[in-house]
Scaffold this active site. Structure first.
Site, PDB file in Angstrom:
ATOM      1  N   GLY A  16       0.835  -1.210   0.000  1.00  0.00           N
ATOM      2  CA  GLY A  16       0.000   0.000   0.000  1.00  0.00           C
ATOM      3  C   GLY A  16       0.865   1.253   0.000  1.00  0.00           C
ATOM      4  O   GLY A  16       0.611   2.205  -0.751  1.00  0.00           O
ATOM      5  N   ILE A 136      16.151   2.519   5.738  1.00  0.00           N
ATOM      6  CA  ILE A 136      17.552   2.964   5.734  1.00  0.00           C
ATOM      7  C   ILE A 136      18.267   2.353   4.522  1.00  0.00           C
ATOM      8  O   ILE A 136      18.228   1.139   4.354  1.00  0.00           O
ATOM      9  CB  ILE A 136      18.299   2.514   7.011  1.00  0.00           C
ATOM     10  CG1 ILE A 136      17.534   2.936   8.264  1.00  0.00           C
ATOM     11  CG2 ILE A 136      19.720   3.066   7.026  1.00  0.00           C
ATOM     12  CD1 ILE A 136      18.159   2.414   9.557  1.00  0.00           C
ATOM     13  N   GLU A 190       6.017  -8.595  12.256  1.00  0.00           N
ATOM     14  CA  GLU A 190       5.850  -9.608  11.219  1.00  0.00           C
ATOM     15  C   GLU A 190       4.498 -10.312  11.418  1.00  0.00           C
ATOM     16  O   GLU A 190       3.908 -10.242  12.503  1.00  0.00           O
ATOM     17  CB  GLU A 190       6.977 -10.649  11.312  1.00  0.00           C
ATOM     18  CG  GLU A 190       8.350 -10.095  10.993  1.00  0.00           C
ATOM     19  CD  GLU A 190       8.426  -9.444   9.617  1.00  0.00           C
ATOM     20  OE1 GLU A 190       8.167 -10.110   8.617  1.00  0.00           O
ATOM     21  OE2 GLU A 190       8.729  -8.239   9.547  1.00  0.00           O
ATOM     22  N   LYS A 205      18.107 -10.282   8.736  1.00  0.00           N
ATOM     23  CA  LYS A 205      18.715  -9.053   8.208  1.00  0.00           C
ATOM     24  C   LYS A 205      20.236  -9.078   8.388  1.00  0.00           C
ATOM     25  O   LYS A 205      20.992  -8.671   7.501  1.00  0.00           O
ATOM     26  CB  LYS A 205      18.107  -7.836   8.916  1.00  0.00           C
ATOM     27  CG  LYS A 205      16.614  -7.664   8.623  1.00  0.00           C
ATOM     28  CD  LYS A 205      15.986  -6.670   9.590  1.00  0.00           C
ATOM     29  CE  LYS A 205      14.485  -6.551   9.358  1.00  0.00           C
ATOM     30  NZ  LYS A 205      13.802  -5.877  10.470  1.00  0.00           N
TER      31      LYS A 205
HETATM   32  N1  LIG Z   1       5.714  -3.944   7.598  1.00  0.00           N
HETATM   33  C1  LIG Z   1       6.952  -3.483   7.590  1.00  0.00           C
HETATM   34  O1  LIG Z   1       7.242  -2.468   8.209  1.00  0.00           O
HETATM   35  C2  LIG Z   1       8.013  -4.188   6.793  1.00  0.00           C
HETATM   36  C3  LIG Z   1       9.286  -3.613   6.721  1.00  0.00           C
HETATM   37  C4  LIG Z   1      10.297  -4.232   5.964  1.00  0.00           C
HETATM   38  C5  LIG Z   1      10.007  -5.417   5.322  1.00  0.00           C
HETATM   39  N2  LIG Z   1       8.762  -5.980   5.414  1.00  0.00           N
HETATM   40  C6  LIG Z   1       8.493  -7.200   4.656  1.00  0.00           C
HETATM   41  O2  LIG Z   1       7.593  -6.886   3.612  1.00  0.00           O
HETATM   42  C7  LIG Z   1       6.784  -8.015   3.304  1.00  0.00           C
HETATM   43  C8  LIG Z   1       5.317  -7.599   3.400  1.00  0.00           C
HETATM   44  O3  LIG Z   1       5.050  -7.172   4.719  1.00  0.00           O
HETATM   45  P1  LIG Z   1       3.725  -6.353   5.096  1.00  0.00           P
HETATM   46  O4  LIG Z   1       3.958  -5.823   6.442  1.00  0.00           O
HETATM   47  O5  LIG Z   1       3.367  -5.430   4.003  1.00  0.00           O
HETATM   48  O6  LIG Z   1       2.672  -7.559   5.180  1.00  0.00           O
HETATM   49  P2  LIG Z   1       1.077  -7.489   5.073  1.00  0.00           P
HETATM   50  O7  LIG Z   1       0.570  -8.709   5.746  1.00  0.00           O
HETATM   51  O8  LIG Z   1       0.585  -6.165   5.493  1.00  0.00           O
HETATM   52  O9  LIG Z   1       0.835  -7.602   3.491  1.00  0.00           O
HETATM   53  C9  LIG Z   1       0.902  -8.805   2.774  1.00  0.00           C
HETATM   54  C10 LIG Z   1      -0.174  -8.745   1.679  1.00  0.00           C
HETATM   55  O10 LIG Z   1      -0.036  -9.890   0.841  1.00  0.00           O
HETATM   56  C11 LIG Z   1      -1.334 -10.395   0.548  1.00  0.00           C
HETATM   57  N3  LIG Z   1      -1.214 -11.834   0.262  1.00  0.00           N
HETATM   58  C12 LIG Z   1      -0.959 -12.853   1.121  1.00  0.00           C
HETATM   59  N4  LIG Z   1      -0.892 -14.005   0.457  1.00  0.00           N
HETATM   60  C13 LIG Z   1      -1.114 -13.730  -0.845  1.00  0.00           C
HETATM   61  C14 LIG Z   1      -1.188 -14.502  -2.030  1.00  0.00           C
HETATM   62  N5  LIG Z   1      -1.000 -15.821  -1.982  1.00  0.00           N
HETATM   63  N6  LIG Z   1      -1.436 -13.874  -3.192  1.00  0.00           N
HETATM   64  C15 LIG Z   1      -1.625 -12.549  -3.236  1.00  0.00           C
HETATM   65  N7  LIG Z   1      -1.572 -11.746  -2.139  1.00  0.00           N
HETATM   66  C16 LIG Z   1      -1.319 -12.330  -0.963  1.00  0.00           C
HETATM   67  C17 LIG Z   1      -2.153 -10.128   1.784  1.00  0.00           C
HETATM   68  O11 LIG Z   1      -3.542 -10.039   1.428  1.00  0.00           O
HETATM   69  C18 LIG Z   1      -1.606  -8.761   2.244  1.00  0.00           C
HETATM   70  O12 LIG Z   1      -2.334  -7.696   1.685  1.00  0.00           O
HETATM   71  C19 LIG Z   1       7.227  -9.112   4.277  1.00  0.00           C
HETATM   72  O13 LIG Z   1       8.191  -9.905   3.658  1.00  0.00           O
HETATM   73  C20 LIG Z   1       7.846  -8.329   5.417  1.00  0.00           C
HETATM   74  O14 LIG Z   1       8.810  -9.070   6.125  1.00  0.00           O
HETATM   75  C21 LIG Z   1       7.778  -5.379   6.119  1.00  0.00           C
HETATM   76  N1  LIG Z   2       9.022  -6.679  11.723  1.00  0.00           N
HETATM   77  C1  LIG Z   2      10.129  -5.914  11.252  1.00  0.00           C
HETATM   78  C2  LIG Z   2       9.692  -5.087  10.091  1.00  0.00           C
HETATM   79  C3  LIG Z   2      10.825  -4.465   9.351  1.00  0.00           C
HETATM   80  O1  LIG Z   2      11.588  -5.411   8.690  1.00  0.00           O
HETATM   81  C4  LIG Z   2      10.627  -5.044  12.402  1.00  0.00           C
HETATM   82  O2  LIG Z   2       9.960  -4.941  13.437  1.00  0.00           O
HETATM   83  O3  LIG Z   2      11.721  -4.488  12.303  1.00  0.00           O
HETATM   84 NA    NA Z   3      17.133  -0.801   3.768  1.00  0.00          NA
END
Ligand SMILES: NC(=O)c1ccc[n+]([C@@H]2O[C@H](COP(=O)([O-])OP(=O)(O)OC[C@H]3O[C@@H](n4cnc5c(N)ncnc54)[C@H](O)[C@@H]3O)[C@@H](O)[C@H]2O)c1
Ligand SMILES: N[C@@H](CCO)C(=O)O
Ligand code: NA
Length: 436
Positions: A16, A136, A190, A205
């Site tokens: 998003g 970062i 997570e 990481k």
């Molecule tokens: N949230 C953070 O701050 C953050 C930071 C760095 C990295 N990440 C990484 O980013 C990735 C996404 O994290 P997030 O927090 O946005 O997760 P989230 O759960 O908010 O989003 C995941 C999305 O994927 C969709 N989804 C799940 N299975 C699916 C499928 N089979 N087909 C299509 N869509 C599907 C879900 O409906 C959901 O909208 C993860 O690998 C996470 O470790 C997250």
């Molecule tokens: N779950 C992770 C998101 C960023 O990778 C954190 O708390 O740092």
């Molecule tokens: Na980074």
């Protein structure tokens, strides 16, 4: 300028944020990339939610493979998470000759070697700046900005959720479970928050940074990890009295024998900049032989900060899209043929300082016994504190050691625990001075 077409898999927190920032900064991003970067197709489980975020100009599907198999898509962005569907779709995207951007540290830390090999064969890029320390740009710093250096060590506060929990507990006296709920509400945690609390996320990481710093394959299975769930408030307090903060610290260090790769609650002198990194903020400290210590600080999680890194990768790939694949930046900074086979050291072989808390009967000779056991194992004491325990004939003895090898500390602890005046287990935490 014809646009580069992006297919987005996963429209959740980070997905998003990526849609929003790409739209809001479209003009600025195009100026930097040389051509427009446009999401033309997106996949999400929840199509109603995806429609709200994506508007009407993006084709939606609930099957991520539709995105991967769409011949019009140049770059696939994987923001689903996990290693099942995410791995399949990343490998399929590469097989279809598409570049990949992912924020998925678990995927890269556990399956990166295989993914990079496939990508190299196909001449496509796999970029993962968002996977380490969220917003970062630390991958770029290690891979590009510091290429002149022999990297000595990399230390980081790289799990926003754990750092947020430790900070809120310390500052507001809130309970662990309540702070965790708040971290989940804010989109930091997570999908399974035990990954944050038990150190897995930080170790993912750190594994990636270790590979890029030292030119070794990713080896998550060799990482040592300890989380914050067993940390007690009393040790946070004693540490503070001695002038330290306890942080969930990732540490990877080059030694003659091999590479240390570990995540654990660790004491850091309170005067260090990194000891004052609080809340969801992350920081990575890198020691290079030429530049000395440099530190990278910023938001490690959240929708738009993480999207900032996802989009930076999209811009990089767009710029290089037509360049000779041989000239592209190698996935792990070193050329694939130049990977070293330095071993990851077992945790018993690491060398660090220690904080020990020993609960003992308060009687003559106890301290002498303890210090003798430490001396017998070649362990030297840096500081000591003794605190009587109210209304009991007992005391806590807190010892900070100089550098010692972990197996020696373990032997000394075994001896201390066998003393008749000691009943419980000795609390042992690692301590890093992080002197630049
Ligand atoms: N949230 C953070 O701050 C953050 C930071 C760095 C990295 N990440 C990484 O980013 C990735 C996404 O994290 P997030 O927090 O946005 O997760 P989230 O759960 O908010 O989003 C995941 C999305 O994927 C969709 N989804 C799940 N299975 C699916 C499928 N089979 N087909 C299509 N869509 C599907 C879900 O409906 C959901 O909208 C993860 O690998 C996470 O470790 C997250
Ligand atoms: N779950 C992770 C998101 C960023 O990778 C954190 O708390 O740092
Ligand atoms: Na980074």
């Amino acid at each position: 300028m014809n646009p580069i077409n992006v297919g987005l898999c996963g429209v959740g927190t980070v997905g998003g944020g990526t849609v929003t920032v790409l739209k809001r900064n479209a003009i600025e991003i195009t100026r930097r990339a040389g051509r427009p970067i446009v999401i033309t197709m997106a996949a999400n489980r929840d199509l109603v939610r995806a429609r709200e975020i994506c508007g009407d100009n993006i084709t939606l599907t609930d099957n991520a493979m539709d995105v991967v198999n769409n011949p019009d898509i140049d770059i696939v962005v994987e923001l689903i998470g996990g290693t099942t569907i995410a791995k399949d779709l990343v490998l399929a995207a590469i097989a279809n000759g598409k570049h990949v951007v992912t924020a998925n540290k678990k995927l890269i830390a556990e399956h990166g070697n295989e993914i990079f090999a496939r990508a190299t064969e196909k001449g496509v890029m796999v970029a993962f700046e968002a996977a380490v320390a969220g917003g970062i740009p630390v991958i770029k710093a290690l891979r590009e900005g510091l290429t002149a250096n022999k990297i000595e060590w990399v230390a980081g506060i790289i799990n926003g959720t754990s750092n947020f929990i430790l900070t809120e507990m310390r500052d507001k006296g809130l309970a662990f479970a309540d702070v965790l709920k708040e971290a989940q509400r804010l989109g930091y945690a997570e999908a399974d928050p035990t990954f944050d609390i038990e150190g897995h996320d930080a170790a993912h990481k750190l594994t990636i940074m270790s590979a890029i710093a030292f030119g070794i394959p990713v080896q998550f299975d060799k990482a040592y990890l300890e989380g914050i769930s067993k940390l007690s408030a009393i040790d946070i307090q004693y540490a503070q009295e001695l002038g330290y903060r306890i942080k969930l610290l990732g540490m990877t260090r080059r030694r003659e024998q091999g590479i240390e790769l570990r995540v654990a609650p660790t004491l850091i002198p309170a005067s260090r900049l990194i000891a004052n990194v609080d809340g969801v903020m992350n920081a990575v400290l890198v020691k290079g032989d030429a530049v000395g210590a440099t530190m990278y600080y910023g938001p490690g999680a959240g929708a738009e900060p993480t999207a900032s890194s996802v989009i930076a990768d999209l811009v990089d790939i767009t710029r290089l899209h037509t360049a000779d694949p041989e000239q592209r930046v190698p996935h792990l900074a070193f050329q694939p043929s130049q990977m070293a086979d330095l071993p990851i050291l077992p945790i018993e072989e690491i060398e660090t300082c220690y904080y020990l808390r020993i609960n003992t009967q308060d009687k003559p000779g106890v301290l002498a016994d303890i210090t003798r056991l430490l001396a017998d194992n070649g362990i030297s004491i840096e500081a000591m504190l003794q605190r009587p325990i109210d209304k009991e004939d007992r005391a806590d003895i807190i010892i900070i050691t100089h550098l010692a090898v972990e197996k020696r500390i373990n032997t000394a602890i075994k001896g201390i625990e066998a003393l008749s005046s000691i009943t419980g287990a000795v609390v042992r935490l690692r301590l890093e001075h992080l002197n630049g």
